[in-house]
Design a protein around this motif. Sequence first.
Motif, PDB file in Angstrom:
ATOM      1  N   GLU A   1       0.837  -1.205   0.000  1.00  0.00           N
ATOM      2  CA  GLU A   1       0.000   0.000   0.000  1.00  0.00           C
ATOM      3  C   GLU A   1       0.871   1.254   0.000  1.00  0.00           C
ATOM      4  O   GLU A   1       0.600   2.215  -0.731  1.00  0.00           O
ATOM      5  N   VAL A   2       1.937   1.234   0.796  1.00  0.00           N
ATOM      6  CA  VAL A   2       2.843   2.388   0.852  1.00  0.00           C
ATOM      7  C   VAL A   2       3.591   2.524  -0.472  1.00  0.00           C
ATOM      8  O   VAL A   2       3.758   3.641  -0.981  1.00  0.00           O
ATOM      9  N   ALA A   3       4.023   1.411  -1.054  1.00  0.00           N
ATOM     10  CA  ALA A   3       4.707   1.458  -2.352  1.00  0.00           C
ATOM     11  C   ALA A   3       3.792   2.054  -3.418  1.00  0.00           C
ATOM     12  O   ALA A   3       4.229   2.895  -4.216  1.00  0.00           O
ATOM     13  N   ALA A   4       2.532   1.638  -3.437  1.00  0.00           N
ATOM     14  CA  ALA A   4       1.575   2.178  -4.414  1.00  0.00           C
ATOM     15  C   ALA A   4       1.350   3.669  -4.179  1.00  0.00           C
ATOM     16  O   ALA A   4       1.263   4.452  -5.138  1.00  0.00           O
ATOM     17  N   LEU A   5       1.269   4.076  -2.923  1.00  0.00           N
ATOM     18  CA  LEU A   5       1.110   5.494  -2.602  1.00  0.00           C
ATOM     19  C   LEU A   5       2.308   6.297  -3.100  1.00  0.00           C
ATOM     20  O   LEU A   5       2.145   7.334  -3.755  1.00  0.00           O
ATOM     21  N   LEU A   6       3.516   5.822  -2.837  1.00  0.00           N
ATOM     22  CA  LEU A   6       4.718   6.536  -3.296  1.00  0.00           C
ATOM     23  C   LEU A   6       4.772   6.599  -4.821  1.00  0.00           C
ATOM     24  O   LEU A   6       5.122   7.644  -5.384  1.00  0.00           O
ATOM     25  N   ASP A   7       4.424   5.515  -5.489  1.00  0.00           N
ATOM     26  CA  ASP A   7       4.387   5.524  -6.959  1.00  0.00           C
ATOM     27  C   ASP A   7       3.379   6.556  -7.464  1.00  0.00           C
ATOM     28  O   ASP A   7       3.663   7.289  -8.419  1.00  0.00           O
ATOM     29  N   HIS A   8       2.214   6.616  -6.829  1.00  0.00           N
ATOM     30  CA  HIS A   8       1.191   7.597  -7.214  1.00  0.00           C
ATOM     31  C   HIS A   8       1.708   9.026  -7.030  1.00  0.00           C
ATOM     32  O   HIS A   8       1.531   9.873  -7.914  1.00  0.00           O
ATOM     33  N   VAL A   9       2.334   9.279  -5.894  1.00  0.00           N
ATOM     34  CA  VAL A   9       2.845  10.633  -5.628  1.00  0.00           C
ATOM     35  C   VAL A   9       3.948  10.987  -6.624  1.00  0.00           C
ATOM     36  O   VAL A   9       3.956  12.089  -7.181  1.00  0.00           O
TER      37      VAL A   9
END
Length: 191
Positions: free
Chosen positions: A59-67
């Motif tokens: 979830e954190v990896a996906a958030l960082l990729d989105h940002v």
Amino acid sequence: MTPENSRETAPRPVLLDAAELTSDPERWHGCAESAQRILADLVRGGAALGWVEPPARDEVAALLDHVVSAVRAGDGALRVAYLGRRLVGLGYWLRYARPTHRPHADLEKVAVDPAAQGHGVGRALTAALVADARAAGIEVLTLDARGDNAPALRLYRSLGFTEYGRLPDFVAVGDRRYDKVFCMVDLRTRD
């Protein structure tokens, strides 16, 4: 040594933006895991970051990729803080998606490793993100904070944010309820 002296002699964090972070493969590769550790520790300690349970690494990896994608599109900014090679904090803002709100952005997260709190990391991250917003032409930078997060609210006020609204008992954490406090800083130049 007094606490004031230890803060003065504590090493200063190195702040990186998204381009600097992603251009360092070793740092970028380990960022999601380190960020997840920080966020999970904070959430377990009751921090007001939007999660009730600690987020998973994916979830954190996906958030960082989105940002990072938003940053590359000109719609956000990401800052991370390192002491040596250790991630100790991160924060980001994203531009509002609604066409009538595009000149503005929301500071969505600022998180500092509990072991690094009290040493100016949160202040450095937030000040850099405000400067990034100003440089990107953002007119108004908003944020919201849980009403019991007095240290964060003091920090934001000290950096020029003002409260513009409050939803009483809006944030639910189990049976507990907290106010949701809305703050903003107007970055438009005044003549």
